[in-house]
Design a protein around this motif. Structure first.
Motif, mmCIF file in Angstrom:
data_model
loop_
_atom_site.group_PDB
_atom_site.id
_atom_site.type_symbol
_atom_site.label_atom_id
_atom_site.label_comp_id
_atom_site.label_asym_id
_atom_site.label_seq_id
_atom_site.Cartn_x
_atom_site.Cartn_y
_atom_site.Cartn_z
ATOM 1 N N ASP A 267 0.853 -1.193 0.000
ATOM 2 C CA ASP A 267 0.000 0.000 0.000
ATOM 3 C C ASP A 267 0.885 1.238 0.000
ATOM 4 O OD1 ASP A 267 -2.321 1.476 -0.010
ATOM 5 O OD2 ASP A 267 -2.933 0.972 2.027
ATOM 6 N N VAL A 268 0.261 2.374 -0.299
ATOM 7 C CA VAL A 268 0.902 3.677 -0.143
ATOM 8 C C VAL A 268 0.206 4.372 1.018
ATOM 9 C CG1 VAL A 268 1.324 5.942 -1.174
ATOM 10 C CG2 VAL A 268 1.580 3.859 -2.556
ATOM 11 N N VAL A 269 1.001 4.703 2.036
ATOM 12 C CA VAL A 269 0.446 5.265 3.270
ATOM 13 C C VAL A 269 1.295 6.464 3.676
ATOM 14 C CG1 VAL A 269 -0.162 4.773 5.677
ATOM 15 C CG2 VAL A 269 -0.331 2.962 3.963
ATOM 16 N N GLY A 270 0.701 7.395 4.380
ATOM 17 C CA GLY A 270 1.422 8.567 4.839
ATOM 18 C C GLY A 270 2.540 8.222 5.805
ATOM 19 N N HIS A 271 3.515 9.112 5.900
ATOM 20 C CA HIS A 271 4.657 8.939 6.795
ATOM 21 C C HIS A 271 4.143 8.689 8.218
ATOM 22 C CE1 HIS A 271 8.804 9.571 8.158
ATOM 23 N NE2 HIS A 271 9.138 9.572 6.880
ATOM 24 N N GLY A 272 4.663 7.671 8.856
ATOM 25 C CA GLY A 272 4.172 7.302 10.184
ATOM 26 C C GLY A 272 3.176 6.169 10.143
ATOM 27 N N GLY A 273 2.869 5.680 8.939
ATOM 28 C CA GLY A 273 1.884 4.611 8.796
ATOM 29 C C GLY A 273 2.386 3.247 9.201
ATOM 30 N N TRP A 274 3.614 3.170 9.724
ATOM 31 C CA TRP A 274 4.188 1.865 10.056
ATOM 32 C C TRP A 274 3.606 1.238 11.306
ATOM 33 C CZ3 TRP A 274 8.117 5.301 8.048
ATOM 34 C CH2 TRP A 274 8.374 6.401 8.870
ATOM 35 N N GLY B 267 -9.114 -15.555 20.657
ATOM 36 C CA GLY B 267 -9.082 -14.111 20.865
ATOM 37 C C GLY B 267 -7.925 -13.728 21.759
ATOM 38 N N LEU B 268 -7.692 -12.428 21.864
ATOM 39 C CA LEU B 268 -6.617 -11.910 22.697
ATOM 40 C C LEU B 268 -7.228 -11.135 23.862
ATOM 41 C CD1 LEU B 268 -4.297 -10.507 19.857
ATOM 42 C CD2 LEU B 268 -4.135 -12.747 20.984
ATOM 43 N N SER B 269 -6.548 -11.148 24.994
ATOM 44 C CA SER B 269 -7.063 -10.422 26.154
ATOM 45 C C SER B 269 -7.092 -8.922 25.901
ATOM 46 C CB SER B 269 -6.207 -10.731 27.387
ATOM 47 O OG SER B 269 -4.853 -10.366 27.157
ATOM 48 N N HIS B 270 -6.185 -8.461 25.032
ATOM 49 C CA HIS B 270 -6.161 -7.043 24.664
ATOM 50 C C HIS B 270 -5.742 -6.938 23.211
ATOM 51 C CE1 HIS B 270 -5.607 -2.721 24.822
ATOM 52 N NE2 HIS B 270 -4.373 -2.884 24.347
ATOM 53 N N GLU B 271 -6.565 -6.284 22.407
ATOM 54 C CA GLU B 271 -6.233 -6.092 21.000
ATOM 55 C C GLU B 271 -5.528 -4.753 20.849
ATOM 56 O OE1 GLU B 271 -9.431 -6.778 18.306
ATOM 57 O OE2 GLU B 271 -10.254 -8.433 19.495
ATOM 58 N N PRO B 272 -4.256 -4.745 20.422
ATOM 59 C CA PRO B 272 -3.491 -3.504 20.380
ATOM 60 C C PRO B 272 -3.982 -2.548 19.301
ATOM 61 C CG PRO B 272 -2.249 -5.287 19.367
ATOM 62 C CD PRO B 272 -3.461 -5.911 19.988
ATOM 63 N N ASP B 273 -4.054 -1.264 19.656
ATOM 64 C CA ASP B 273 -4.345 -0.249 18.653
ATOM 65 C C ASP B 273 -3.014 0.358 18.197
ATOM 66 O OD1 ASP B 273 -3.523 1.448 20.708
ATOM 67 O OD2 ASP B 273 -5.548 2.112 21.189
ATOM 68 N N GLU B 274 -3.073 1.394 17.352
ATOM 69 C CA GLU B 274 -1.835 1.967 16.816
ATOM 70 C C GLU B 274 -0.930 2.492 17.919
ATOM 71 O OE1 GLU B 274 -1.798 4.541 13.407
ATOM 72 O OE2 GLU B 274 -3.669 3.704 12.657
ATOM 73 N N ALA B 275 -1.506 3.113 18.935
ATOM 74 C CA ALA B 275 -0.702 3.648 20.041
ATOM 75 C C ALA B 275 0.020 2.521 20.773
ATOM 76 C CB ALA B 275 -1.582 4.440 21.001
ATOM 77 N N ASP B 276 -0.684 1.392 20.981
ATOM 78 C CA ASP B 276 -0.065 0.242 21.634
ATOM 79 C C ASP B 276 1.086 -0.308 20.788
ATOM 80 O OD1 ASP B 276 -1.906 0.264 23.777
ATOM 81 O OD2 ASP B 276 -3.327 -0.932 22.626
ATOM 82 N N ILE B 277 0.818 -0.437 19.489
ATOM 83 C CA ILE B 277 1.830 -0.981 18.588
ATOM 84 C C ILE B 277 3.090 -0.114 18.625
ATOM 85 C CG2 ILE B 277 2.391 -1.478 16.171
ATOM 86 C CD1 ILE B 277 -0.622 -2.138 15.801
ATOM 87 N N LYS B 278 2.884 1.193 18.572
ATOM 88 C CA LYS B 278 4.020 2.109 18.595
ATOM 89 C C LYS B 278 4.816 1.988 19.886
ATOM 90 C CE LYS B 278 5.221 7.019 18.205
ATOM 91 N NZ LYS B 278 4.707 8.389 17.949
ATOM 92 N N THR B 279 4.124 2.032 21.012
ATOM 93 C CA THR B 279 4.790 1.989 22.313
ATOM 94 C C THR B 279 5.540 0.682 22.524
ATOM 95 O OG1 THR B 279 3.142 3.462 23.301
ATOM 96 C CG2 THR B 279 4.446 2.098 24.802
ATOM 97 N N LEU B 280 4.872 -0.429 22.235
ATOM 98 C CA LEU B 280 5.466 -1.732 22.512
ATOM 99 C C LEU B 280 6.561 -2.090 21.513
ATOM 100 C CD1 LEU B 280 2.223 -3.623 23.537
ATOM 101 C CD2 LEU B 280 4.062 -2.823 25.027
ATOM 102 N N ARG B 281 6.363 -1.742 20.255
ATOM 103 C CA ARG B 281 7.412 -2.017 19.270
ATOM 104 C C ARG B 281 8.674 -1.244 19.606
ATOM 105 N NH1 ARG B 281 6.112 -0.449 13.313
ATOM 106 N NH2 ARG B 281 4.809 -2.328 13.335
#
Length: 300
Positions: free
Chosen positions: A158-165, A192-206
């Motif tokens: 896909d083509v996504v804006g900067h920060g789309g990772w 299922g998962l006990s917590h489904e990560p959103d973008e903020a979670d993905i960013k913080t944990l990665r």
């Protein structure tokens, strides 16, 4: 000099780091062979080695308005991919920084020698600039082309804006539209998962080096990549382990049964001298052992 010593020598000579940086130079020279090989593996994994590849486009990419706005640049990139040209100019300028002294805290997002999107999801990002600047890179763009590169194939996601990772929609596209890229694997038996990560979670944990499972369209999935506690990939560690084990096995065989090693080189058309001079090198064919006097290469 042992083969392990020659590993350190080879990496220090061939890793293109800033040798005028006294702190970095001291840090690297203080590492053992394993640590240096992991750094070298991490750096080379960020490159895309030139070779012709088949291009596969996701339906999302093909229908993307953002992609259509960069039509000329994307057509040039696709042609370069198919013809096997060097794609370095489209990559991050950070690929010129193969190593950094680790920070006191694991703030991996501040490390220009790491690409956490690539390490965790195996996704490269390419810039879509229309001109090549003085340093050899295309002009930086807000929109980025996200793609997966395998030995013979390239998958344009896909083509996504900067920060789309941090968007797990990239994983959704790979799972549903580009399964042959083999980036997404379903966790069987997980409802299922006990917590489904959103973008903020993905960013913080990665950025903290934590690997995440995701729920995509009702399926629990895990990306192919795994980040180690050092911010590099787990594959860099495991492949380094295997390589050093192979070196150790070669040295042991040479010490205990040199005639077997000599036979291997004779069969390849390179009789060894009475006192061979073995050293470790990495070539386009991969890592191996090079005998300097007869110029013979033994792949590992």
């Amino acid at each position: 000099m042992t083969l392990t010593d020659s590993v350190r020598k080879w990496v220090l000579e061939n890793l293109p780091y800033d040798k005028t940086d006294a702190q970095l130079d001291a840090y690297l020279k203080g590492l053992d062979a394993h640590g240096l090989l992991v750094i070298f593996h991490n750096w080379t994994s960020r490159l895309i080695f030139p070779r012709p590849r088949r291009v596969h486009q996701s339906a999302t990419f093909a229908a993307s308005l953002a992609a259509s706005l960069h039509k000329a640049a994307i057509e040039e990139i696709i042609d370069d991919i198919e013809q096997g040209r060097d794609l370095r100019k489209y990559l991050s300028r950070g690929i010129g920084i193969p190593a950094q002294v680790p920070l006191k805290k694991n703030k991996f997002n501040r490390r220009r020698d790491l690409d956490l999107l690539l390490t965790s999801w195996h996704i490269h990002h390419l810039h879509l600039g229309s001109s090549v600047e003085a340093d050899g890179f295309v002009s930086r763009t807000q929109d980025l082309l996200f793609g997966v590169f395998r030995r013979n194939d390239a998958y344009l996601v896909d083509v996504v804006g900067h920060g789309g990772w941090y968007q797990d929609n990239l994983l959704r596209i790979l799972m549903n539209e580009l399964p042959d890229a083999k980036v997404v694997f379903e966790l069987r038996g997980v409802a299922g998962l006990s917590h489904e990560p959103d973008e903020a979670d993905i960013k913080t944990l990665r950025n903290a080096g934590v690997n995440l499972a995701h729920m995509i369209d009702g399926k629990a999935i895990m990306p192919a990549g795994l980040v180690s506690g050092a911010g590099t990939s787990e594959s860099a560690t495991s492949e380094t382990d295997a390589l050093l084990e192979s070196l150790e096995a070669f040295e042991k065989e040479w010490s205990q049964h040199p005639e077997r090693i000599r036979s291997l080189f004779i069969d390849a058309g390179f009789p060894l001298p009475e006192t061979p001079n073995f050293e470790f090198i990495i070539t386009e064919m991969g890592p191996g052992i090079y005998e300097q006097k007869v110029k013979a290469f033994y792949p590992l």
